[in-house]
Design a protein around this motif. Structure first.
Motif, PDB file in Angstrom:
ATOM      1  N   GLU A 261       0.884  -1.158   0.000  1.00 41.15           N
ATOM      2  CA  GLU A 261       0.000   0.000   0.000  1.00 41.15           C
ATOM      3  C   GLU A 261       0.920   1.205   0.000  1.00 41.15           C
ATOM      4  O   GLU A 261       1.910   1.238   0.738  1.00 41.15           O
ATOM      5  N   TYR A 262       0.600   2.161  -0.846  1.00 41.64           N
ATOM      6  CA  TYR A 262       1.417   3.363  -0.892  1.00 41.64           C
ATOM      7  C   TYR A 262       0.557   4.581  -1.163  1.00 41.64           C
ATOM      8  O   TYR A 262      -0.564   4.476  -1.640  1.00 41.64           O
ATOM      9  N   GLU A 263       1.101   5.732  -0.811  1.00 47.91           N
ATOM     10  CA  GLU A 263       0.410   6.999  -0.999  1.00 47.91           C
ATOM     11  C   GLU A 263       1.267   7.897  -1.876  1.00 47.91           C
ATOM     12  O   GLU A 263       2.476   8.006  -1.665  1.00 47.91           O
ATOM     13  N   ILE A 264       0.633   8.524  -2.844  1.00 46.55           N
ATOM     14  CA  ILE A 264       1.332   9.371  -3.810  1.00 46.55           C
ATOM     15  C   ILE A 264       1.109  10.833  -3.456  1.00 46.55           C
ATOM     16  O   ILE A 264      -0.017  11.263  -3.243  1.00 46.55           O
ATOM     17  N   SER A 265       2.197  11.576  -3.392  1.00 43.08           N
ATOM     18  CA  SER A 265       2.137  13.031  -3.206  1.00 43.08           C
ATOM     19  C   SER A 265       2.666  13.648  -4.492  1.00 43.08           C
ATOM     20  O   SER A 265       3.870  13.895  -4.637  1.00 43.08           O
ATOM     21  N   SER A 266       1.762  13.845  -5.451  1.00 42.35           N
ATOM     22  CA  SER A 266       2.185  14.260  -6.786  1.00 42.35           C
ATOM     23  C   SER A 266       2.771  15.671  -6.823  1.00 42.35           C
ATOM     24  O   SER A 266       3.603  15.970  -7.675  1.00 42.35           O
ATOM     25  N   SER A 267       2.389  16.529  -5.900  1.00 31.52           N
ATOM     26  CA  SER A 267       2.903  17.899  -5.918  1.00 31.52           C
ATOM     27  C   SER A 267       4.392  17.960  -5.580  1.00 31.52           C
ATOM     28  O   SER A 267       5.075  18.902  -5.977  1.00 31.52           O
ATOM     29  N   VAL A 268       4.900  16.946  -4.873  1.00 32.61           N
ATOM     30  CA  VAL A 268       6.320  16.920  -4.517  1.00 32.61           C
ATOM     31  C   VAL A 268       7.035  15.680  -5.070  1.00 32.61           C
ATOM     32  O   VAL A 268       8.188  15.419  -4.716  1.00 32.61           O
ATOM     33  N   LEU A 269       6.343  14.915  -5.913  1.00 38.24           N
ATOM     34  CA  LEU A 269       6.901  13.719  -6.559  1.00 38.24           C
ATOM     35  C   LEU A 269       7.464  12.717  -5.548  1.00 38.24           C
ATOM     36  O   LEU A 269       8.593  12.241  -5.664  1.00 38.24           O
ATOM     37  N   VAL A 270       6.645  12.387  -4.542  1.00 36.87           N
ATOM     38  CA  VAL A 270       7.039  11.427  -3.523  1.00 36.87           C
ATOM     39  C   VAL A 270       5.985  10.323  -3.415  1.00 36.87           C
ATOM     40  O   VAL A 270       4.780  10.601  -3.433  1.00 36.87           O
ATOM     41  N   VAL A 271       6.456   9.104  -3.311  1.00 37.93           N
ATOM     42  CA  VAL A 271       5.599   7.960  -3.010  1.00 37.93           C
ATOM     43  C   VAL A 271       6.020   7.476  -1.625  1.00 37.93           C
ATOM     44  O   VAL A 271       7.201   7.209  -1.379  1.00 37.93           O
ATOM     45  N   THR A 272       5.058   7.376  -0.721  1.00 41.15           N
ATOM     46  CA  THR A 272       5.322   6.862   0.619  1.00 41.15           C
ATOM     47  C   THR A 272       4.780   5.457   0.712  1.00 41.15           C
ATOM     48  O   THR A 272       3.580   5.223   0.571  1.00 41.15           O
ATOM     49  N   MET A 273       5.697   4.506   0.905  1.00 38.97           N
ATOM     50  CA  MET A 273       5.322   3.098   1.040  1.00 38.97           C
ATOM     51  C   MET A 273       4.791   2.892   2.450  1.00 38.97           C
ATOM     52  O   MET A 273       5.501   3.163   3.428  1.00 38.97           O
ATOM     53  N   LEU A 274       3.531   2.482   2.563  1.00 40.93           N
ATOM     54  CA  LEU A 274       2.882   2.306   3.857  1.00 40.93           C
ATOM     55  C   LEU A 274       2.972   0.883   4.362  1.00 40.93           C
ATOM     56  O   LEU A 274       3.122   0.643   5.558  1.00 40.93           O
ATOM     57  N   LYS A 275       2.871  -0.092   3.458  1.00 40.69           N
ATOM     58  CA  LYS A 275       2.941  -1.511   3.792  1.00 40.69           C
ATOM     59  C   LYS A 275       3.696  -2.250   2.702  1.00 40.69           C
ATOM     60  O   LYS A 275       3.597  -1.897   1.525  1.00 40.69           O
ATOM     61  N   ALA A 276       4.421  -3.296   3.092  1.00 41.61           N
ATOM     62  CA  ALA A 276       5.137  -4.149   2.145  1.00 41.61           C
ATOM     63  C   ALA A 276       5.134  -5.571   2.715  1.00 41.61           C
ATOM     64  O   ALA A 276       6.076  -5.978   3.387  1.00 41.61           O
TER      65      ALA A 276
END
Length: 79
Positions: A61-76
Motif C-alpha cells: 500500500e502506498y500513498e502518492i504526493s504528486s505535488s512533490v513527486l514522492v511515493v510513501t510506502m505504507l505496507k510491504a
C-alpha cells in the motif's frame, strides 16, 4: 521523471523481513513503479493517491504526493 520513494517505519520493518532475493526483485519493481505510480495497482476506497499493488509478489500500500513527486510506502507484506 521518477518519484522519490520513502518508507514508513512499518513498511521498512516489513521490507527488512523479506528474503534477500525478494528484496532485490521488489527493489526493481519499486523502481519501475516510481516512474508512474498511478499505473500500478488500484485506488483504495476511491482515493486515486492511495493505492494497493502487488510488486514482485509483495503486497503493498502506498500513498502518492504528486505535488512533490514522492511515493510513501505504507505496507510491504511478503508472501
Amino acid at each position: 521523471m521518477s518519484y522519490y520513494v520513502q518508507y514508513t517505519d512499518r513498511a521498512r520493518i516489513e521490507y527488512n523481513a523479506l528474503s534477500a532475493k525478494t528484496r532485490r526483485e521488489f527493489d526493481t519493481a519499486v523502481h519501475d513503479m516510481a516512474r508512474n505510480p498511478y499505473a500500478q495497482g488500484a485506488a483504495i476506497r476511491g482515493n486515486k493517491d492511495r493505492r494497493s499493488a502487488c510488486l514482485a509478489g509483495v503486497i503493498t500500500e502506498y500513498e502518492i504526493s504528486s505535488s512533490v513527486l514522492v511515493v510513501t510506502m505504507l505496507k510491504a507484506i511478503g508472501a
